[in-house]
Each structure stands twice: as structure tokens, then as C-alpha cells.
Design a protein around this motif. Structure first.
Motif, PDB file in Angstrom:
ATOM      1  N   LYS A 237       4.600   3.234  -7.061  1.00 23.35           N
ATOM      2  CA  LYS A 237       5.255   2.327  -6.113  1.00 23.35           C
ATOM      3  C   LYS A 237       6.777   2.307  -6.217  1.00 23.35           C
ATOM      4  CE  LYS A 237       1.310  -0.226  -4.725  1.00 23.35           C
ATOM      5  NZ  LYS A 237       1.446   0.239  -3.348  1.00 23.35           N
TER       6      LYS A 237
ATOM      7  N   ASP B  83       6.827  -6.611  -8.047  1.00 27.54           N
ATOM      8  CA  ASP B  83       5.823  -6.319  -7.019  1.00 27.54           C
ATOM      9  C   ASP B  83       4.635  -5.670  -7.722  1.00 27.54           C
ATOM     10  OD1 ASP B  83       4.267  -5.551  -4.901  1.00 27.54           O
ATOM     11  OD2 ASP B  83       5.724  -4.181  -4.027  1.00 27.54           O
TER      12      ASP B  83
ATOM     13  N   LYS C  56       7.210 -10.708  -5.289  1.00 32.00           N
ATOM     14  CA  LYS C  56       6.781 -10.187  -3.993  1.00 32.00           C
ATOM     15  C   LYS C  56       5.377  -9.635  -4.119  1.00 32.00           C
ATOM     16  CE  LYS C  56       6.534  -6.321  -1.185  1.00 32.00           C
ATOM     17  NZ  LYS C  56       5.340  -5.560  -1.567  1.00 32.00           N
TER      18      LYS C  56
ATOM     19  N   GLU D 289      -3.127 -10.097  -3.201  1.00 31.87           N
ATOM     20  CA  GLU D 289      -2.639 -10.121  -4.587  1.00 31.87           C
ATOM     21  C   GLU D 289      -2.331 -11.550  -5.042  1.00 31.87           C
ATOM     22  OE1 GLU D 289      -0.693  -5.642  -4.306  1.00 31.87           O
ATOM     23  OE2 GLU D 289       0.555  -7.381  -3.887  1.00 31.87           O
TER      24      GLU D 289
HETATM   25 MG   LIG Z   1       1.933  -3.632  -2.424  1.00 32.74          MG
END
Ligand SMILES: [Mg+2]
Ligand SMILES: Nc1ncnc2c1ncn2[C@@H]1O[C@H](COP(=O)(O)OP(=O)(O)OP(=O)(O)O)[C@@H](O)[C@H]1O
Length: 309
Positions: A34, A164, A182, A187
Motif C-alpha cells: 500500500k 492506513d 484513515k 476496517e
Molecule cells: Mg485501504
């Protein structure tokens, strides 16, 4: 920061099903994970980024080679295990994707300690106030303390950390109070036990996580858009309708758009809009984090932003 770097291999195969044999002429190989996607989109927008991560084995070397090829600067701390390969097969006929992610290396305690040493050194070299995105899953092994340590290190050095993540790493990292938190609505369940369904729900949920050093909370809602909540303000931005090919990596692209805009001094509401534009631009293309800067610019003018109570 990408603790779990990857080699991403994506194939486009029409009519894909289990048990078949396919020849794909349309495929993409690149550095993944990511934080690397965030760096790629930041650069597509004309921003600067440096990747810090863990990598090992032949596929770790391929991650370095791919980053070199793209001109993305990086510092990869070696691990004895092998960096994972993540395979995506996109079937444009059915409009579905099949994903196989390898588990990735098992990281030893001394490797985690070496990584924190590198992070400390790098953090010291950054301008005060620099944004540090901590993004994605963490590899197995002695890694549970890494996100909390990286958040605390950033604070000590006067940097702004943005977390994140998902699941346990999200919960542990959030406890250390990153400057910005974030995540997407699913999530959020790991944090507060609920999945906000509407922008108003998301704003209420986000407020519960402000304070103690966390100044901003972002919750993304897929094609619906995203909310950004601070101590005195809350915004909701929604994207224009786009033809969706592959929304994987839209969260990473969103984060890049948001941080790029924030860094150049735009208002929080504007930064949110840039994030939403980048997320939408990513959904239009096959490769995660493969959107073009010009397309983000085009979509930006079609994003709507409203203040919420
Ligand atoms: Mg994501
Ligand atoms: N199909 C879509 N059409 C337009 N915009 C989208 C679409 N999907 C996502 N976006 C934009 O991108 C943002 C981030 O997407 P999403 O909420 O899916 O992130 P995510 O689940 O973290 O994704 P990932 O972790 O795979 O990168 C959304 O808030 C939205 O603004």
C-alpha cells in the motif's frame, strides 16, 4: 512506509475460471504494497515521496528493480525471508477479480529492531512537519510493535504520521495516536465494532477517535465517497460516476491525493476532494495505483464537497 512490500503481478484474462489454462498478453508487474502505491500516485501528481520498507529474497530484489525502473526513491531494510508475490487475475467479461496473496516473510526480532533504527535515521533527515504514511498489512513474526513505535517516533521527531491499516495493526497503531487515522468503513469495525453506513454515521464514528494527538480522522465509503473529520470541522466529498475497472488501490490513491494537496497548503476540504478524485481515477484503471495525474485533475472539478454538522 510499507512494511509488507510485494511484487504485484496482474493479469487480464477474459472468461477466467478455476481449472482453466490461459495465455495472458495483457499483464502488469510492479512493486506493490500500500505505501508503495501511495508513493506512485504522489509522484503521478507531481509530488515527492520516499519509500521505506522491508524486503527479502529474489522477489525483494525485484521490488528494488521495479522501484528503480519507476524512479521512486526507496530505503529497503533486508529481511531473511522472501518478499511476497501478489497475483491478481482481472476478468473484464465478468467484471470480477481473483486475488492470491502470498503470506510474506516471517520477520525476526533483530530485523524489526534494524528497521526501527533505519526509520529513526530517516525521520531525523526529514523536514519537521513532514507527512509519514504508514500503510497496509504487516508481515508475520516480531512485528506487532512496529506501527505503534513508528507513530511515537514520528511524534518525537515533529513529523505527522498517517495510519492506513486494518485489523490488529490498525487497532495497535491507533492506540499510539497517529496525527491522522484513515480507514474504510469495513476496517472501522476493528476499531469501534460498527461499520458506518452513511456519511453522517461516519462523521459521528470518526469523532470518537479524535484527541490525544489524533487531529484528523478519515473514513472512506467506496464509490459513495469519504468523510474527513477534525476538532472543529467535518466534510463529505463524493466522486463523479466513473467506469470502474478495478477499485483495489483506490484507498491508497485517495491517500496520495489527500496528502499531496495537504502538503501544498490546501484547505482540509480541498485536500479531501483531491483524495476522492484520485480514488476515482484509480477505480478506472486496472493497475492498483496506476492512475494518471491529468485524469485526477480532470475528475477533481467533478467532485462535490459539503460540510456536515
Ligand atoms: Mg485501504
Ligand atoms: N468505484 C468507485 N468510483 C469512484 N470513486 C471511488 C470508487 N471506489 C473508490 N472510490 C474513491 O476512492 C476512495 C477510497 O476507496 P475505498 O473506500 O474503496 O478504499 P479502500 O477500501 O481503502 O481501498 P484499498 O484498500 O483497496 O486501496 C473512496 O472514498 C472514493 O472516494
Amino acid at each position: 512506509v510499507t512494511l509488507n512490500t510485494a511484487v504485484d503481478r496482474s493479469y487480464v484474462v477474459g472468461g477466467f475460471h478455476a481449472g482453466g489454462v490461459y495465455r495472458s498478453t495483457e499483464y502488469w508487474v510492479g512493486a506493490g504494497g500500500k505505501g508503495i502505491n501511495v508513493a506512485r500516485v504522489l509522484r503521478a501528481l507531481g509530488g515527492e515521496a520516499l519509500v521505506l520498507g522491508l524486503a527479502g529474497g529474489p522477489s525483494g530484489n525485484l521490488v528494488s528493480a521495479c522501484l528503480d525502473g519507476e524512479g521512486i526513491p526507496y530505503e529497503l531494510v533486508p529481511v531473511s525471508g522472501e518478499t511476497r508475490v501478489c497475483i491478481t487475475v482481472a476478468d473484464p467479461e465478468a467484471g470480477v477479480q481473483t486475488v492470491i496473496n502470498e503470506a510474506g516473510p516471517e520477520v525476526r526480532a533483530e530485523e524489526s529492531a534494524a528497521f526501527l533504527g533505519s526509520a529513526r535515521g530517516l525521520y531525523r533527515r526529514l523536514e519537521p512537519g513532514s507527512l509519514v504514511a504508514l500503510a497496509g498489512s504487516i508481515p508475520r513474526g516480531d512485528t506487532a510493535g512496529l506501527y505503534p513505535s513508528l507513530v511515537c517516533l514520528a511524534r518525537e521527531q515533529g513529523l505527522r504520521s498517517v495510519l492506513d491499516a486494518s485489523g490488529e495493526p490498525l487497532v495497535a497503531g491507533a492506540e499510539a495516536r497517529p496525527w491522522m487515522l484513515k480507514c474504510n468503513a469495513q476496517e472501522w469495525v476493528a476499531l469501534e465494532g460498527c461499520c458506518p453506513a452513511t456519511p453522517a454515521d461516519a462523521v459521528a464514528a470518526a469523532r470518537a477517535r479524535l484527541g490525544g494527538g489524533t487531529q484528523w480522522v478519515v473514513i472512506t465509503l467506496g464509490s459513495v465517497g469519504a468523510v474527513l473529520v477534525g476538532a472543529d470541522e467535518a466534510w463529505f466529498a463524493s466522486p463523479p460516476k466513473v467506469v470502474t475497472r478495478n477499485a483495489v488501490g483506490s484507498g491508497d490513491s485517495f491517500l496520495a491525493g489527500l496528502l499531496w494537496s495537504w502538503e501544498r497548503g490546501d484547505s482540509p476540504a480541498d485536500s479531501l476532494a483531491w483524495g476522492v478524485a484520485a480514488g476515482a481515477a484509480n477505480a478506472e484503471v486496472w493497475a492498483a495505483g496506476g492512475c494518471r495525474g491529468e485524469r485526477v485533475q480532470e475528475l477533481r472539478s467533478a467532485v462535490t464537497v459539503v460540510g456536515l454538522p
